[in-house]
Design an enzyme around this catalytic site. Sequence first.
Site, PDB file in Angstrom:
ATOM      1  N   GLY A  22     -12.787   7.952   0.187  1.00  0.00           N
ATOM      2  CA  GLY A  22     -13.050   7.801  -1.238  1.00  0.00           C
ATOM      3  C   GLY A  22     -14.181   6.833  -1.524  1.00  0.00           C
ATOM      4  O   GLY A  22     -14.777   6.242  -0.618  1.00  0.00           O
ATOM      5  N   ILE A  24     -14.241   3.774  -2.999  1.00  0.00           N
ATOM      6  CA  ILE A  24     -13.990   2.406  -2.538  1.00  0.00           C
ATOM      7  C   ILE A  24     -13.784   2.396  -1.030  1.00  0.00           C
ATOM      8  O   ILE A  24     -14.362   1.563  -0.319  1.00  0.00           O
ATOM      9  CB  ILE A  24     -12.770   1.816  -3.276  1.00  0.00           C
ATOM     10  CG1 ILE A  24     -13.072   1.680  -4.775  1.00  0.00           C
ATOM     11  CG2 ILE A  24     -12.401   0.448  -2.697  1.00  0.00           C
ATOM     12  CD1 ILE A  24     -11.874   1.282  -5.620  1.00  0.00           C
ATOM     13  N   ASP A  89      -1.654  13.276   4.710  1.00  0.00           N
ATOM     14  CA  ASP A  89      -1.071  12.826   3.450  1.00  0.00           C
ATOM     15  C   ASP A  89      -0.103  11.693   3.756  1.00  0.00           C
ATOM     16  O   ASP A  89       0.742  11.811   4.644  1.00  0.00           O
ATOM     17  CB  ASP A  89      -0.342  13.984   2.769  1.00  0.00           C
ATOM     18  CG  ASP A  89      -0.007  13.682   1.323  1.00  0.00           C
ATOM     19  OD1 ASP A  89       0.682  12.668   1.078  1.00  0.00           O
ATOM     20  OD2 ASP A  89      -0.436  14.445   0.443  1.00  0.00           O
ATOM     21  N   LEU A  90      -0.204  10.591   3.022  1.00  0.00           N
ATOM     22  CA  LEU A  90       0.656   9.436   3.290  1.00  0.00           C
ATOM     23  C   LEU A  90       2.129   9.751   3.067  1.00  0.00           C
ATOM     24  O   LEU A  90       2.999   9.060   3.596  1.00  0.00           O
ATOM     25  CB  LEU A  90       0.245   8.246   2.423  1.00  0.00           C
ATOM     26  CG  LEU A  90      -0.972   7.449   2.880  1.00  0.00           C
ATOM     27  CD1 LEU A  90      -1.240   6.297   1.917  1.00  0.00           C
ATOM     28  CD2 LEU A  90      -0.789   6.912   4.293  1.00  0.00           C
ATOM     29  N   SER A 159      -5.030  -3.307  -8.677  1.00  0.00           N
ATOM     30  CA  SER A 159      -5.847  -3.066  -9.871  1.00  0.00           C
ATOM     31  C   SER A 159      -5.522  -4.131 -10.902  1.00  0.00           C
ATOM     32  O   SER A 159      -4.380  -4.602 -10.991  1.00  0.00           O
ATOM     33  CB  SER A 159      -5.546  -1.676 -10.446  1.00  0.00           C
ATOM     34  OG  SER A 159      -6.117  -1.532 -11.735  1.00  0.00           O
ATOM     35  N   ALA A 160      -6.516  -4.501 -11.686  1.00  0.00           N
ATOM     36  CA  ALA A 160      -6.266  -5.440 -12.780  1.00  0.00           C
ATOM     37  C   ALA A 160      -5.488  -4.776 -13.909  1.00  0.00           C
ATOM     38  O   ALA A 160      -5.085  -5.451 -14.862  1.00  0.00           O
ATOM     39  CB  ALA A 160      -7.577  -6.023 -13.292  1.00  0.00           C
ATOM     40  N   TYR A 183       0.079   4.710 -14.350  1.00  0.00           N
ATOM     41  CA  TYR A 183      -0.733   4.259 -13.219  1.00  0.00           C
ATOM     42  C   TYR A 183      -0.591   2.753 -13.018  1.00  0.00           C
ATOM     43  O   TYR A 183      -0.354   2.278 -11.893  1.00  0.00           O
ATOM     44  CB  TYR A 183      -2.200   4.618 -13.446  1.00  0.00           C
ATOM     45  CG  TYR A 183      -3.143   3.902 -12.511  1.00  0.00           C
ATOM     46  CD1 TYR A 183      -3.134   4.180 -11.144  1.00  0.00           C
ATOM     47  CD2 TYR A 183      -4.027   2.929 -12.980  1.00  0.00           C
ATOM     48  CE1 TYR A 183      -3.983   3.519 -10.273  1.00  0.00           C
ATOM     49  CE2 TYR A 183      -4.880   2.270 -12.117  1.00  0.00           C
ATOM     50  CZ  TYR A 183      -4.851   2.555 -10.766  1.00  0.00           C
ATOM     51  OH  TYR A 183      -5.687   1.892  -9.901  1.00  0.00           O
ATOM     52  N   LYS A 187       1.120   0.398  -9.733  1.00  0.00           N
ATOM     53  CA  LYS A 187       0.497  -0.729  -9.032  1.00  0.00           C
ATOM     54  C   LYS A 187       1.392  -1.972  -9.082  1.00  0.00           C
ATOM     55  O   LYS A 187       1.516  -2.710  -8.096  1.00  0.00           O
ATOM     56  CB  LYS A 187      -0.881  -1.029  -9.630  1.00  0.00           C
ATOM     57  CG  LYS A 187      -1.938   0.035  -9.329  1.00  0.00           C
ATOM     58  CD  LYS A 187      -2.242   0.089  -7.841  1.00  0.00           C
ATOM     59  CE  LYS A 187      -3.395   1.010  -7.499  1.00  0.00           C
ATOM     60  NZ  LYS A 187      -3.722   1.030  -6.066  1.00  0.00           N
ATOM     61  N   ASN A 240     -15.013   7.714 -15.476  1.00  0.00           N
ATOM     62  CA  ASN A 240     -15.487   6.369 -15.760  1.00  0.00           C
ATOM     63  C   ASN A 240     -16.898   6.394 -16.358  1.00  0.00           C
ATOM     64  O   ASN A 240     -17.691   7.303 -16.095  1.00  0.00           O
ATOM     65  CB  ASN A 240     -15.447   5.508 -14.498  1.00  0.00           C
ATOM     66  CG  ASN A 240     -14.028   5.334 -13.977  1.00  0.00           C
ATOM     67  OD1 ASN A 240     -13.076   5.274 -14.754  1.00  0.00           O
ATOM     68  ND2 ASN A 240     -13.885   5.273 -12.663  1.00  0.00           N
TER      69      ASN A 240
END
Length: 395
Positions: A22, A24, A89-90, A159-160, A183, A187, A240
């Site tokens: 991905g 990141i 796949d996790l 994530s913030a 989402y 997190k 985004n």
Amino acid sequence: MSTTNFDTQEPLKNVLVTGGAGYIGSHVIYTLLRTHKYKVISIDNYHNSFPAALTRVSELALTELKAASDSQPSAQDIDSTAIDVHECDLNDAFAVRSIFSSYSSKGGIWGVIHIAAYKAVGESSEIPLTYYANNVAATISLLQTMQEFGCMRLIYSSSATVYGVPPDIPIKEETRREGDSVYGRTKVMCELIIQDFCDSVMNDSGSKTSFQAISLRYFNPAGAHPSGYIGEHPRGRPENLLPLLAHMAVGTVTDPVLKVFGNDYPTPDGTCIRDYLHILDLAAGHVVALQALEEGSELNAKVFASSTQSQGRFKAYNLGKGHGMSVMQIVDAMRKATGHDYKTEVIGRRRGDVPELIADPALARAELGFDAPRDLETMCRDLWNWQVKNPTGYE
């Protein structure tokens, strides 16, 4: 840069990166490869990424290694630029376990950087069970596998959004976590699960687990590698702001105007302000955090200095620039970078938007030595360089 004789080099540490292909993940892996300290293993199901990204990352790292060497690079240094790639796949616990098992005879997996997650805020409210299964259940399964194979170091790419609508700006790490979207709540849940595992008592004597983890919270990564060889390429329409503007300028998104959600916020130009940082600065933050998990190091002692016998070795850090940019500032910067004459249309406020979201990175600066020196102009220039050279991304 001269290289060290292979026989005198420390063996490479096996580091697994989930979501490695991905946006990141690929830049984190690139930054890991540049250290020549790790053998990187990528797990990705390519839900929102492309295998070609990993091929390019490896090629880029090898090219830079050869260019920087004044002698023939060692076999180990060359090997450190090659990525072990696994399509997986996790949520497939058997497949993940098989990958861990395959490294048991190679020193085991030293640490994990867990990036893989579904991340579309709007979509998460439409298919919440899918998000909880993919983000939360898969993280639990990963932790169980790590425990089974004695892999006790984790960097969690959080994530913030865990802060929801914060009471104070800039946001500090001790701000309560609640998440104002499905989402965001996935997190929060993952952070709490990881923290509970770090705090857990492993035997009747009361000994703590040796598991240690760092969670990294950030808002908006942007930009690309300055070569334009790797960058952001989501499947489908970009959600985004910055990649959307890049696609509008290159013509792959044909919208005649950019819709701006409100211009009556209490900010200098009336549009929302958000915290952006360059993707390579974010990647560097992940790598220095990984280095902080090396027991016996000065950095490890500093990071976990406040850990007590009743607390596990869990720490969270904000990564960001500490100041934000408004929607119109972003548009103006991209207009300058691309030469594209963006047209904007102000429409009503979007539900859930708040005037300003900025994370305070002071703790990461003080303890990790984290810095985010690249400015908005650099983010836009690198993003546009990537987009021009790759108008259809990796496809």
